[in-house]
Design an enzyme around this catalytic site. Sequence first.
Site, PDB file in Angstrom:
ATOM      1  N   HIS A 409       0.817  -1.219   0.000  1.00 24.86           N
ATOM      2  CA  HIS A 409       0.000   0.000   0.000  1.00 24.86           C
ATOM      3  C   HIS A 409       0.848   1.266   0.000  1.00 24.86           C
ATOM      4  O   HIS A 409       0.338   2.364  -0.228  1.00 24.86           O
ATOM      5  CB  HIS A 409      -0.933  -0.004   1.212  1.00 24.86           C
ATOM      6  CG  HIS A 409      -2.339   0.374   0.866  1.00 24.86           C
ATOM      7  ND1 HIS A 409      -2.651   1.420   0.035  1.00 24.86           N
ATOM      8  CD2 HIS A 409      -3.533  -0.158   1.246  1.00 24.86           C
ATOM      9  CE1 HIS A 409      -3.964   1.530  -0.086  1.00 24.86           C
ATOM     10  NE2 HIS A 409      -4.523   0.577   0.630  1.00 24.86           N
ATOM     11  N   ASP A 413      -2.461   2.968  -4.357  1.00 33.18           N
ATOM     12  CA  ASP A 413      -3.710   2.946  -3.614  1.00 33.18           C
ATOM     13  C   ASP A 413      -4.677   1.959  -4.260  1.00 33.18           C
ATOM     14  O   ASP A 413      -4.322   1.226  -5.189  1.00 33.18           O
ATOM     15  CB  ASP A 413      -4.329   4.348  -3.554  1.00 33.18           C
ATOM     16  CG  ASP A 413      -4.511   4.954  -4.947  1.00 33.18           C
ATOM     17  OD1 ASP A 413      -4.549   4.184  -5.936  1.00 33.18           O
ATOM     18  OD2 ASP A 413      -4.609   6.187  -5.052  1.00 33.18           O
TER      19      ASP A 413
END
Length: 438
Positions: A409, A413
């Site tokens: 992450h 995104d």
Amino acid sequence: MVREFTLPDLGEGLTGAEVVRWMVEVGEVIAVDQPVVEVETAKAVVEVPCPYGGVVTARFGEVGEERAVGQPLVTVAVAPEPGTEVPQVAAPAETPAERPLVGYGVAEGGKGARRRRVGVVAATAAAPAPGAPAPVPVAAAPAAPAVVAVISPLVRRLAREHGIELAAVTGTGPDGLIMRADVERAIQAGQAPAATAPVVAAAHAGDEVIPLRGLRRTVAEKLTRSHHEIPAATCWVDADATELLAVRAQMNQGDAPKVSLLALLGRICVAALARYPELNASVDLDEQGRAVALRRHSAVHLGFAAQSDRGLVVPVVRDAQQLSTEQLGAELGRLTAAARAGSLTPAELTGGTFTLNNYGVFGVDGSTPIINHPEAAMLGIGRIVAKPWVHNGELTVRHVTQLSFTFDHRVCDGGTSGGFLRFVADCVERPGMLLRQL
């Protein structure tokens, strides 16, 4: 003349190896470059050839013992060259350069390569022969320029496991380097506090204790680091693979080499990474372990999970973006065969930038895999199974698979990861889309 052959620099950041099988006996006559021992590194099982020919006078290391790079493996009595004057006292100023293992790609020159060679030395200090007088200290030579002594990771781990503070240990190696023998002496002297002893589970009668060595230990350490360091997230989608199977059947008609399903999935991954290059990446860290930069790789080195007798391995297809589907399939087949035979080289097991995990071969539908550190993402493929499916507005039976996508992450995104996974699913359902990417 007796020549000592030490465990050579294996390249790829490897600092040691475990003795698996001796291939020569003491007193045996060997030829130049004859394999003398089989060792297991953290990457592969390899035979180590000796650059000297002559009579083996000693072996160092029992089967199952780990030897660090720079520690002796064998000594060989070799005949001097004709006309060579044999000195009374052999005291070479510098150890002769060892020949690297064939196919290992040892780093050439440069400060980094030299520093790595010096830093991995962890040889056990030789004890004096029984009855021999203790060595007499001699006056120190003029101080040389300061050199940073890099302690071997093997020595560091030994000290950590026994609670030894390296700052309190006096090193006996070159430039004060702390060696394995120094740490072992500290352990025997009882310097290790009981509170920092390794934590082990309660023992019970009949328990089987299997040491983590070689590949299994490397996998354990790498997965632990990945789990602790990478903030991973997973998304998944079901995809209709009926058309993909039909296209594969068409491609495999005739006498041409067969194209595997894994090759088609690999081709889809390469096309998806061309559209979403931020996922073909890794994260650069500073000395404190903080993320400081994202590194997008120009080439796709496609790793794929493969099961072998030594456990899970991840061979790497180099520059997959430059290969045709047929070439990609051939390379996948070659690496898979090498994995099963246990003949993969360290170079074939490192340097991946993206991993494809076909766990469907185990009859599994889905998974949330741990990312192969230091990569940024992994695509998982579940088994393809017949299921009721709505196709063109009608309920019918189709061949369906579940795709799972685990990503770092820090790198992207949900929009990027979702877009990547949706593109892969669209190519599985409508493989004709791949023609736009070729």
